[in-house]
Write an enzyme that holds these catalytic residues in place. Structure first.
Site, PDB file in Angstrom:
ATOM      1  N   HIS A  38       0.876  -1.172   0.000  1.00 29.20           N
ATOM      2  CA  HIS A  38       0.000   0.000   0.000  1.00 29.20           C
ATOM      3  C   HIS A  38       0.912   1.220   0.000  1.00 29.20           C
ATOM      4  O   HIS A  38       1.246   1.770   1.051  1.00 29.20           O
ATOM      5  CB  HIS A  38      -0.897  -0.025   1.236  1.00 29.20           C
ATOM      6  CG  HIS A  38      -1.948   1.040   1.233  1.00 29.20           C
ATOM      7  ND1 HIS A  38      -2.380   1.672   2.386  1.00 29.20           N
ATOM      8  CD2 HIS A  38      -2.658   1.593   0.223  1.00 29.20           C
ATOM      9  CE1 HIS A  38      -3.299   2.556   2.081  1.00 29.20           C
ATOM     10  NE2 HIS A  38      -3.486   2.537   0.772  1.00 29.20           N
TER      11      HIS A  38
ATOM     12  N   SER B 284      -3.671   7.342   5.066  1.00 28.02           N
ATOM     13  CA  SER B 284      -4.346   8.540   4.599  1.00 28.02           C
ATOM     14  C   SER B 284      -3.913   9.764   5.393  1.00 28.02           C
ATOM     15  O   SER B 284      -3.835   9.731   6.623  1.00 28.02           O
ATOM     16  CB  SER B 284      -5.865   8.357   4.722  1.00 28.02           C
ATOM     17  OG  SER B 284      -6.546   9.494   4.273  1.00 28.02           O
TER      18      SER B 284
ATOM     19  N   LYS C 299       1.217  10.708   0.966  1.00 27.39           N
ATOM     20  CA  LYS C 299       1.664   9.665   0.032  1.00 27.39           C
ATOM     21  C   LYS C 299       1.507  10.099  -1.427  1.00 27.39           C
ATOM     22  O   LYS C 299       2.436   9.954  -2.230  1.00 27.39           O
ATOM     23  CB  LYS C 299       0.873   8.385   0.322  1.00 27.39           C
ATOM     24  CG  LYS C 299       1.211   7.170  -0.508  1.00 27.39           C
ATOM     25  CD  LYS C 299       0.737   5.899   0.182  1.00 27.39           C
ATOM     26  CE  LYS C 299      -0.720   5.921   0.588  1.00 27.39           C
ATOM     27  NZ  LYS C 299      -1.638   5.713  -0.549  1.00 27.39           N
TER      28      LYS C 299
ATOM     29  N   ARG D  40     -13.213  13.009  -3.377  1.00 28.42           N
ATOM     30  CA  ARG D  40     -12.125  12.468  -4.206  1.00 28.42           C
ATOM     31  C   ARG D  40     -12.378  12.699  -5.692  1.00 28.42           C
ATOM     32  O   ARG D  40     -13.499  12.996  -6.112  1.00 28.42           O
ATOM     33  CB  ARG D  40     -11.956  10.967  -3.962  1.00 28.42           C
ATOM     34  CG  ARG D  40     -11.395  10.611  -2.589  1.00 28.42           C
ATOM     35  CD  ARG D  40     -11.260   9.114  -2.419  1.00 28.42           C
ATOM     36  NE  ARG D  40     -10.741   8.738  -1.121  1.00 28.42           N
ATOM     37  CZ  ARG D  40      -9.464   8.468  -0.871  1.00 28.42           C
ATOM     38  NH1 ARG D  40      -8.571   8.546  -1.846  1.00 28.42           N
ATOM     39  NH2 ARG D  40      -9.075   8.112   0.333  1.00 28.42           N
TER      40      ARG D  40
END
Length: 532
Positions: free
Chosen positions: A219, A239, A243, A324
């Site tokens: 991930h 989150s 990243k 998003r």
């Protein structure tokens, strides 16, 4: 009605799915948007985007995710982290869902999970919503038209938001269900329109399948140096740690922003697109990602917009903080054309420390890297969830516990072996607070974080003087060009050093308490690297 872009020997009827209305196979983006608009699933936005609200579910439902307990997986699933479902309950769920689907139109996308042809997973996604077809077409990898003529799915996902599960009959927790059956190679999703469940289901599959092939599923985001795919780096992080932002470095090539594999040949992206958070997104801070919100085909999810002008409001979080946009990788100008990279030279673990204790960067030994990988530390801050009134530690093992079907030690051992084989440099980067905890200190300057990462990636950081941190045992640079020396020693940034010491002691205790669960499952060198 059917679309010609599919294997005529692999219809839904051949998979036991019959009695549907129209079935649309592998529609392209314009047709999917047209269907979604006609079906009133959302609204056509500026630039040809598609604006949609997912209703009650504006994020994943990890507590409603189940793995079917069959003999073939009984001894390999991390059951403490994965809710079991009995095979008989799954069969009832499957039959009831198929009955519910009869007479309704469905959209089929035949896609790949994984950029490496030797390791990819062939996945068929059957969706009730046309825009889900658009979303997953962005997020997975799209076969060439000629490849579809012989496409046979290894796994099939059926996503039916209008179906409500019956906990008593189907052996699940609520009316919302995500059920993975590894024996039947089938995933059922019901009563949630949140599109992220589709992509994370594929990630979960790969997290189970790839370790048996010696591949480390991660991930993480990843990039490589311009003109040199062998100079690759991976960025683990939960989150809110940066990243996506930090991997989207204009001076490097983006391999991907969320999910990757590390094989004996190098790293490869699982996906063909990005699913970026848009809250407080700005053209100044993240121009490439911001621009995707106005490009044709981008799915804009759970954002508030002006009903007349269709202008997006990047600050209004009245629907959710988890707003998003989903778009294909080619919308990013510096994205890799192959989504492949060499062996990582640098492994970066991102954390958002709201306690203001951790330094902005630290160099880790391989044992320390495994310790922090298994810990997966970050922190929630006040305002992120109802009831959170002070910084709350979050330990998500392997930086992705909700997607880990196997025990954490499996992934930790794989990472340890990969680092040992390649000699990759490992770093812990804190993008959280400095000069005090949340509410007193301030957020780590992004300019400093970027300068430190640049020095780590170009190798110059290895040439500076380091000190050993007395609390955590890792090495911290004393001085780095372009970064204030004081920032590198978090204790010096606090007005009250004694208060820093107390906060550090508190955080060390949290790390120690969390890591106790691995004490009898890890090697001695990792035990020696443990904090507290």
């Amino acid at each position: 009605m059917t679309d010609p872009r599919f294997n005529p020997n692999c219809r839904l009827e051949d998979q036991g799915i019959s009695g549907l209305g129209n079935v649309y196979y592998n529609l392209l983006e314009p047709a999917l948007i047209e269907a979604a608009v006609q079906r009133a699933e959302g609204k056509l936005g500026l630039g040809g985007t598609f604006l949609v609200s997912t209703g009650v579910h504006t994020g994943r439902s990890p507590k409603d995710k189940h793995v079917v307990r069959t003999p073939s997986v009984e001894n390999t699933i991390w059951w403490e982290n994965n809710r079991p479902m009995e095979p008989e309950a799954f069969d009832r769920l499957h039959a009831d869902m198929l009955e519910h689907m009869k007479g309704k139109d469905y959209f089929v996308q035949d896609l790949y999970g994984g950029a490496d042809p030797a390791l990819r997973l062939d996945v068929r996604v059957v969706t009730e919503l046309a825009w889900h077809g658009l979303f997953i077409r962005h997020l997975l990898r799209r076969p060439e038209a000629a490849e579809l003529a012989s496409f046979v799915p290894e796994f099939t996902i059926i996503n039916c938001p209008s179906f409500k599960a019956d906990p008593a009959r189907h052996g699940c927790r609520s009316e919302t269900v995500i059920a993975l059956n590894f024996d039947k190679k089938l995933i059922l999703i019901g009563n949630t329109a949140y599109a992220g469940e589709n992509k994370k289901s594929v990630f979960t599959l790969l997290n189970y399948i790839l370790p048996e092939k010696g591949v480390m599923p991660m991930h993480c985001s990843a990039n490589h140096a311009i003109g040199n795919p062998e100079d690759a780096a991976v960025f683990f992080g939960l989150s809110g740690t940066g990243k996506t932002t930090l991997s989207a470095d204009p001076s490097r090539i983006l391999i991907g922003d969320d999910e990757h594999g590390w094989s004996d040949h190098g790293i490869f992206n699982f996906e063909g697109g990005c699913y970026a958070k848009t809250i407080n997104l700005s053209a100044e801070a993240e121009p490439e990602i911001y621009a995707t919100c106005f490009k044709f085909g981008t799915v804009v999810e759970n954002m508030v917009y002006d009903p007349d002008t269709l202008e997006l409001d990047f600050e209004d979080n009245s629907l959710t903080d988890n707003m998003r946009c989903a778009y294909p990788l080619e919308q990013i100008s510096n994205a890799s054309e192959t989504s492949l990279g060499g062996m990582p030279k640098n492994v970066i673990m991102l954390t958002c420390d709201a306690y203001g204790v951790l330094p902005p960067i630290a160099r880790l030994t391989p044992a320390q890297a495994m310790y922090h990988f298994l810990s997966g530390f970050t922190s929630k801050t006040p305002g992120t969830e109802v009831g959170v009134v002070e910084p709350t530690p979050t330990f998500s093992t392997c930086f992705g516990a909700p997607f880990m079907p196997r025990r954490p030690e499996v992934y930790g051992k794989l990472l340890q072996e990969k680092i040992a084989a390649t000699g990759a440099h490992c770093w812990l980067v804190n993008t959280g607070w400095t000069g005090g905890a949340f509410g007193t200190g301030k957020r780590m300057p992004i300019k400093a974080t970027r300068a430190l990462l640049t020095a780590a990636l170009d190798g110059s950081l290895n040439d500076v003087q380091f000190r050993k941190d007395p609390n955590f045992g890792f090495e911290v640079p004393v001085s780095v060009p372009g970064v204030e020396d004081k920032l590198l020693d978090p204790r010096q940034t606090w007005a009250d050093p004694a208060a820093y010491d107390a906060q550090a002691k508190k955080l060390i205790g949290m790390f120690s308490d969390n890591f106790a669960q691995y004490a009898d499952k890890i090697d001695d060198d990792v035990k020696a690297a443990a904090i507290g």
